[in-house]
Design a protein around this motif. Structure first.
Motif, mmCIF file in Angstrom:
data_model
loop_
_atom_site.group_PDB
_atom_site.id
_atom_site.type_symbol
_atom_site.label_atom_id
_atom_site.label_comp_id
_atom_site.label_asym_id
_atom_site.label_seq_id
_atom_site.Cartn_x
_atom_site.Cartn_y
_atom_site.Cartn_z
ATOM 1 N N ALA A 235 10.310 -2.723 -9.792
ATOM 2 C CA ALA A 235 11.107 -1.536 -10.102
ATOM 3 C C ALA A 235 10.614 -0.332 -9.291
ATOM 4 N N LEU A 236 9.300 -0.174 -9.177
ATOM 5 C CA LEU A 236 8.765 0.936 -8.394
ATOM 6 C C LEU A 236 9.108 0.792 -6.912
ATOM 7 N N MET A 237 9.115 -0.432 -6.401
ATOM 8 C CA MET A 237 9.509 -0.630 -4.994
ATOM 9 C C MET A 237 10.969 -0.222 -4.785
ATOM 10 N N TRP A 238 11.843 -0.573 -5.728
ATOM 11 C CA TRP A 238 13.246 -0.174 -5.620
ATOM 12 C C TRP A 238 13.401 1.344 -5.684
ATOM 13 N N VAL A 239 12.641 1.979 -6.577
ATOM 14 C CA VAL A 239 12.695 3.442 -6.693
ATOM 15 C C VAL A 239 12.250 4.081 -5.380
ATOM 16 N N ALA A 240 11.177 3.570 -4.793
ATOM 17 C CA ALA A 240 10.691 4.126 -3.527
ATOM 18 C C ALA A 240 11.716 3.916 -2.415
ATOM 19 N N PHE A 241 12.345 2.743 -2.368
ATOM 20 C CA PHE A 241 13.343 2.455 -1.338
ATOM 21 C C PHE A 241 14.556 3.366 -1.479
ATOM 22 N N ILE A 242 15.065 3.491 -2.693
ATOM 23 C CA ILE A 242 16.247 4.337 -2.924
ATOM 24 C C ILE A 242 15.906 5.807 -2.670
#
Length: 58
Positions: A12-19
């Motif tokens: 989830a944190l990787m997705w937040v960073a990507f977005i």
């Protein structure tokens, strides 16, 4: 925390960073476009004023 919870949190944190990075690039691009248009507008305005001063009878 269980390993499964840690894994899902890290995904989830990787997705937040990507977005977030993608949104920052879009904002940066939009600001660049706005500034370039403003620069063009100011250049035209000042070019017209300078030309009007040089050639008042044209």
């Amino acid at each position: 925390m269980t390993p499964a919870e840690i894994e899902s949190l890290s995904i989830a944190l990787m997705w937040v960073a990507f977005i977030g990075a993608f949104a920052a690039l879009l904002v940066y691009d939009a600001l660049g476009y706005i500034l370039s248009q403003l620069t063009r507008l100011l250049d035209r305005y000042f070019d017209r004023r300078i030309l009007a001063r040089r050639h008042p009878h044209d």
